[in-house]
Design a protein around this motif. Structure first.
Motif, mmCIF file in Angstrom:
data_model
loop_
_atom_site.group_PDB
_atom_site.id
_atom_site.type_symbol
_atom_site.label_atom_id
_atom_site.label_comp_id
_atom_site.label_asym_id
_atom_site.label_seq_id
_atom_site.Cartn_x
_atom_site.Cartn_y
_atom_site.Cartn_z
ATOM 1 N N PRO A 180 0.837 -1.192 0.000
ATOM 2 C CA PRO A 180 0.000 0.000 0.000
ATOM 3 C C PRO A 180 0.879 1.252 0.000
ATOM 4 N N THR A 181 0.526 2.235 -0.780
ATOM 5 C CA THR A 181 1.242 3.497 -0.762
ATOM 6 C C THR A 181 0.234 4.583 -0.454
ATOM 7 N N GLY A 182 0.726 5.800 -0.278
ATOM 8 C CA GLY A 182 -0.174 6.900 0.033
ATOM 9 C C GLY A 182 -1.048 7.264 -1.148
ATOM 10 N N TYR A 183 -0.758 6.752 -2.306
ATOM 11 C CA TYR A 183 -1.451 7.218 -3.499
ATOM 12 C C TYR A 183 -2.102 6.085 -4.261
ATOM 13 N N PRO A 184 -3.421 5.969 -4.174
ATOM 14 C CA PRO A 184 -4.121 4.924 -4.893
ATOM 15 C C PRO A 184 -3.844 5.043 -6.394
#
Lengths: 100, 559
Positions: free
Chosen positions: A6-10
């Motif tokens: 998971p990253t901060g940016y979908p």
């Protein structure tokens, strides 16, 4: 970093620009805060009177502390310029050498 | 500790002579705090962004936030008080307590936490053991976080009242609203960024204070000379630590086993308010380095916290012995600030103290909302909702958490003793957790019910030692020693019960333990392929931190 991490940016969000990344760079804020603190306290140090000097056991502490805070401000500023923030792209993340 | 602080600062008029310049610095800091919260709001697009900064934080920021979340004003004023009362004797808390624990978290435990992609510390217990174990840990953590946030808020408010002359309700509400805005807007990133900013401000306030205090006492040589008149543990922290010795911190068994290996390891490696900062790091390598990077500055914190306390004992004659309610040990740092700091640096130091309280409260709030949302609401109440539901819920529960905190702060204002009772109660829950985690990570056979019964019996054991100490006051030399033995009892009972229950109950199927136990770590092939420079390797960095921390004792042996 693996692709499913998971990253901060979908994936559907627009990619972050360098300008936005700099806005989110904490070093910019540390640089700015200590520039203000450093200048203010250094000025207090240059305008010290004998009473203030006596209070602080003869040490012109405002001058030294002010200059030290300006030093911290410069270090953070230079660091932020020389090593720009890496953009949060999972593919690039593995390649970009990270700050720290 | 908080209780004394409240009585002191609350009862006395310790009003500092703040100039407009000092107020301006405090005001500028408030603007930055709010501004950062609002700017980072745009990076919050999912619940993972809100609760774990989207796992995107660089190692150095996560590392500084890691120690800053703990470097609240309660610790600063409390360890200065210890310095004024016992000299350097309490330095063990740092050098063989916190530092090895932080290194252990980075080297040994982080691969399980970060590799298994758990989102909170209680979530590890749910996946490794079972829901009852999880529920005990998650609910005790959520309740303690929100109540301690209230206590922190009250402590902050009385500092504002006593030092700046604000009214108590105004101080409580203003401080709570500042924290609320930046945590609701920026989530964990808002909290972490402000913690790192706070770290630098508190350092910028405490270093000048220490320098001026030592100068006022006649310089370093004079300080050492005068300390010769005090009990030897003031300068030699291991002096009097034989069993039956006179060191007020306790004997060597209590210090090494209780303080270092149980209480410190338990706090630093399983308290979610800490671990959350490392989980926010952008990859496993950064997450492992974060607590170790934090360990390096932590080694030197005693010199700007305990040392000013010691100097305060030397240069403020009545400290701790006078009838004057202002002259207590806990007031050492505010008294030094008042006596020694000129306007300018004074504003920086006051800002640092206020910032430290705000950061402490924000750390409680930002870990509470994550555990309540993920571990209680999503796990037991509303499952399988879309992610934006939990993001919105997280923001609302932050508002509710802060509201409960405000309520607790007002209750604490009427019933001072409530703070000490809360701290004691929560210490029962903290003590046995480390054993349950470490067994879970290294012993595949350990069964879910062994996890549950081990933990619960450890809680009961800690409570039992506390009752023994409360009914037999001469049993322990100091509250420190009592806390150590509570930790030791909890750990031993937890261990024994776990060893007995495991063979009698069913283990978890091996397939469910992937990523959670030794030998089944999830490896990140892409990251493994990338060579890590030698100085970035956790073992090298961590070994350096422990060596440096232990080396700090050497000068104290020859002084």
């Amino acid at each position: 970093m693996s692709d499913d991490a998971p990253t901060g940016y979908p994936a559907d969000a627009p990619p972050m620009t360098m300008r936005q990344a700099r806005m989110l760079d904490l070093r910019t804020y540390i640089c700015a805060l200590f520039a203000i603190f450093g200048v203010t306290v250094t000025i207090e140090g240059f305008t010290v009177d004998s009473q203030e000097l006596a209070k602080a056991a003869g040490v012109n502490i405002n001058l030294y502390a002010g200059l030290a805070m300006l030093g911290l401000s410069v270090v953070m500023g230079v660091w932020a310029v020389v090593v720009p923030p890496s953009l949060p792209d999972p593919a690039a993340d593995a390649a970009v050498s990270e700050v720290g | 500790m908080i209780d004394t602080l409240i009585q002191v600062v609350g009862a006395a008029d310790a009003r500092l002579e703040m100039s407009p310049v000092d107020y301006a610095l405090l005001f500028v800091y408030f603007i930055f705090v709010l501004g950062i919260g609002i700017v980072v709001r745009r990076s919050v697009k999912s619940s993972l962004d809100f609760f774990l900064s989207g796992r995107s934080i660089p190692a150095w920021i996560a590392g500084l936030a890691f120690i800053s979340a703990n470097l609240g004003a309660v610790e600063i004023l409390g360890f200065a008080a210890n310095g004024a009362q016992y000299g350097f004797a309490s330095v063990h808390y740092y050098w063989i307590g916190a530092i090895p624990a932080m290194v252990f978290l980075g080297i040994v435990m982080m691969p399980f936490y970060y590799g298994s992609k758990i989102r909170s510390v209680p979530e590890y217990l749910r996946r490794r053991y079972n829901k009852p174990t999880h529920l005990v840990n998650a609910s005790s953590f959520a309740v303690s976080s929100v109540l301690i946030a209230g206590v922190n808020l009250y402590s902050l408010a009385i500092v504002l009242v006593a030092l700046l002359g604000w009214s108590l309700p105004l101080a409580i509400v203003v401080a709570a609203l500042l924290v609320l805005v930046y945590v609701v807007a920026g989530g964990l990133t808002g909290a972490i960024y402000n913690e790192v900013l706070q770290f630098f401000v508190i350092i910028a306030g405490l270093i000048p204070l220490t320098i001026v205090a030592v100068a006022a006492a006649g310089g370093p040589q004079e300080v050492l000379h005068r300390l010769a008149d005090y009990p030897s543990y003031w300068l030699h922290p291991w002096s009097g630590t034989a069993v039956g010795g006179d060191n007020p911190i306790g004997d060597w068994i209590g210090i090494i086993l209780g303080q270092a290996f149980i209480l410190s390891f338990g706090y630093w490696t399983t308290n979610f308010a800490e671990v959350q900062r490392a989980l926010s790091a952008r990859n496993l390598s950064s997450a492992r380095r974060a607590p170790i990077i934090g360990a390096y500055p932590k080694i030197f914190i005693p010199f700007i916290v305990i040392l000013p306390g010691i100097v305060a004992a030397l240069i403020i004659p009545d400290l701790g012995t006078s009838e004057d309610p202002q002259m207590t040990y806990t007031n050492a740092i505010p008294l030094l600030m008042d006596t020694l700091l000129p306007n300018g640096v004074l504003g920086v130091a006051v800002t640092g103290l206020v910032a430290a309280f705000m950061a402490g409260m924000a750390a409680n709030v930002s870990s509470f909302n994550a555990v309540f949302t993920y571990d209680i609401w999503q796990t037991y109440v509303k499952k399988n909702r879309p992610d934006h539901y939990y993001l919105k819920f997280g923001r609302w529960i932050t508002v509710i958490g802060v509201a409960i905190g405000i309520g607790t702060a007002f209750i604490a204002a009427s019933y001072n003793n409530i703070n000490d009772y809360l701290q004691t109660l929560f210490s029962f829950f903290q003590a046995p957790v480390f054993v349950t985690f470490i067994l879970g990570m290294f012993w595949k056979r350990m069964s879910p019910w062994a996890g549950f019964y081990g933990m619960v019996s450890g809680i009961v054991a800690a409570a039992g030692v506390w009752v023994a100490g409360a009914t037999h006051p001469d049993l322990f030399r100091s509250p420190f020693q009592q806390a150590m033995w509570m930790g030791i009892a909890a750990a031993v009972v937890d261990l024994i019960v776990s060893l007995i229950v495991t063979p009698l109950t069913k283990p978890r199927p091996i397939s469910e333990l992937v990523g959670l136990v030794k030998g089944m770590e999830i490896r990140d092939a892409a990251a493994d392929a990338k060579p890590v420079r030698w100085y970035k390797q956790p073992v090298v960095l961590g070994g350096g931190a422990i060596t440096l921390a232990l080396a700090m004792y050497i000068p104290f042996t020859f002084l």
